[in-house]
Design a protein around this motif. Structure first.
Motif, PDB file in Angstrom:
ATOM      1  N   PRO A 123      13.978  10.790   4.475  1.00  0.00           N
ATOM      2  CA  PRO A 123      12.533  10.869   4.677  1.00  0.00           C
ATOM      3  C   PRO A 123      11.777  10.842   3.354  1.00  0.00           C
ATOM      4  O   PRO A 123      12.294  11.234   2.309  1.00  0.00           O
ATOM      5  N   CYS A 124      10.536  10.393   3.418  1.00  0.00           N
ATOM      6  CA  CYS A 124       9.668  10.327   2.253  1.00  0.00           C
ATOM      7  C   CYS A 124       8.346  10.997   2.615  1.00  0.00           C
ATOM      8  O   CYS A 124       7.677  10.571   3.555  1.00  0.00           O
ATOM      9  N   TYR A 145       9.807   4.344   5.177  1.00  0.00           N
ATOM     10  CA  TYR A 145      10.853   4.565   4.175  1.00  0.00           C
ATOM     11  C   TYR A 145      12.165   5.063   4.794  1.00  0.00           C
ATOM     12  O   TYR A 145      13.240   4.538   4.484  1.00  0.00           O
ATOM     13  N   GLU A 146      12.088   6.053   5.672  1.00  0.00           N
ATOM     14  CA  GLU A 146      13.324   6.607   6.239  1.00  0.00           C
ATOM     15  C   GLU A 146      14.077   5.558   7.047  1.00  0.00           C
ATOM     16  O   GLU A 146      15.315   5.490   7.006  1.00  0.00           O
ATOM     17  N   ASN A 148       0.857  -1.176   0.000  1.00  0.00           N
ATOM     18  CA  ASN A 148       0.000   0.000   0.000  1.00  0.00           C
ATOM     19  C   ASN A 148       0.897   1.230   0.000  1.00  0.00           C
ATOM     20  O   ASN A 148       1.559   1.548   0.998  1.00  0.00           O
ATOM     21  N   GLU A 149       0.921   1.953  -1.109  1.00  0.00           N
ATOM     22  CA  GLU A 149       1.828   3.095  -1.235  1.00  0.00           C
ATOM     23  C   GLU A 149       1.428   4.268  -0.354  1.00  0.00           C
ATOM     24  O   GLU A 149       2.233   5.182  -0.153  1.00  0.00           O
ATOM     25  N   ALA A 150       0.229   4.261   0.182  1.00  0.00           N
ATOM     26  CA  ALA A 150      -0.172   5.310   1.122  1.00  0.00           C
ATOM     27  C   ALA A 150       0.579   5.193   2.446  1.00  0.00           C
ATOM     28  O   ALA A 150       0.598   6.145   3.242  1.00  0.00           O
ATOM     29  N   ARG A 151       1.208   4.034   2.705  1.00  0.00           N
ATOM     30  CA  ARG A 151       1.903   3.797   3.969  1.00  0.00           C
ATOM     31  C   ARG A 151       3.423   3.953   3.864  1.00  0.00           C
ATOM     32  O   ARG A 151       4.125   3.860   4.879  1.00  0.00           O
ATOM     33  N   VAL A 152       3.951   4.171   2.685  1.00  0.00           N
ATOM     34  CA  VAL A 152       5.404   4.123   2.488  1.00  0.00           C
ATOM     35  C   VAL A 152       6.142   5.111   3.395  1.00  0.00           C
ATOM     36  O   VAL A 152       7.210   4.800   3.933  1.00  0.00           O
ATOM     37  N   LEU A 158      14.179  10.992  -4.859  1.00  0.00           N
ATOM     38  CA  LEU A 158      13.967  10.458  -3.516  1.00  0.00           C
ATOM     39  C   LEU A 158      15.035   9.444  -3.122  1.00  0.00           C
ATOM     40  O   LEU A 158      15.752   9.644  -2.157  1.00  0.00           O
ATOM     41  N   ALA A 159      15.124   8.357  -3.869  1.00  0.00           N
ATOM     42  CA  ALA A 159      16.037   7.267  -3.496  1.00  0.00           C
ATOM     43  C   ALA A 159      17.485   7.750  -3.482  1.00  0.00           C
ATOM     44  O   ALA A 159      17.896   8.519  -4.355  1.00  0.00           O
TER      45      ALA A 159
END
Length: 203
Positions: free
Chosen positions: A118-119, A111-112, A103-107, A171-172
């Motif tokens: 941070p994302c 992520y950090e 679920n990309e809403a939770r990344v 980002l990455a």
């Protein structure tokens, strides 16, 4: 050369190339049956299938896994995502490949911790695809009603067909891009890997 064709012809060539990967086609069909919000099959399984076709390899060769992204910001709990992952395990049972659903809403929640930067919260699945380490990775496909293919490719498809890996420094971290590119070149030595902005790695 496919990478120099008009975009509509590149889209037709993309569908033809991806259709040679039976595992991918089945993953698309089974994901569609889950009816996930804003879903795409995305990342390596797509561009690597094209690389295989362009270089006359078996269409599914060297593909580590099949990524499914969806977007549900109505419930950001791990429990809700885990329920979808478990439903996916049932849907993909017997498929000769690993399918990873996220679920990309939770990344932004993890992520950090994983990558050290941070994302900001994504607003859609497309926004998540936009953030891949290489622009070449930024492709998503899903099946819609009537069997129509929806293709999301914000950077086009020319690099995919031309075997070019281009950095996407939004980002990455650089090391993520370089590690992925190194791994891909070991499997597909025909690739042209472009340097991260600022010049080649000093490693």
């Amino acid at each position: 050369m496919t990478g120099r064709l008009p975009l509509d012809e590149q889209l037709a060539a993309l569908k033809a190339a991806l259709s040679r990967n039976e595992v991918l086609l089945e993953a698309l069909r089974r994901t569609a049956s889950l009816d996930l919000p804003g879903w795409y099959v995305t990342a390596g399984c797509l561009f690597q299938t094209v690389w295989n076709v362009v270089t006359d390899r078996p269409a599914a060769g060297g593909i580590k896994d099949y990524d499914v992204f969806y977007f549900d910001d109505g419930d950001l709990s791990w429990e809700a995502e885990d329920a979808v992952i478990r439903a996916g395990e049932e849907a993909f049972a017997g498929l000769p490949a690993e399918v990873e659903i996220r679920n990309e809403a939770r990344v932004h929640l993890w992520y950090e911790r994983k990558f050290g930067v941070p994302c900001a919260p994504y607003t859609s699945t497309e926004a998540a695809i936009d953030s891949f380490a290489a622009t070449t990775c930024c492709v998503g496909v899903r099946l819609e009603s009537g069997g129509r293919w929806r293709v999301y490719a914000p950077h086009g498809l020319s690099d995919v067909f031309n075997l070019v890996v281009r950095p996407n420094p939004v980002l990455a971290p650089r090391e993520v891009y370089e590690a992925k590119a190194k791994r891909w070149r070991e499997e597909w030595p025909e690739l042209t890997v472009l340097d991260w902005p600022g010049g080649p790695s000093q490693d």
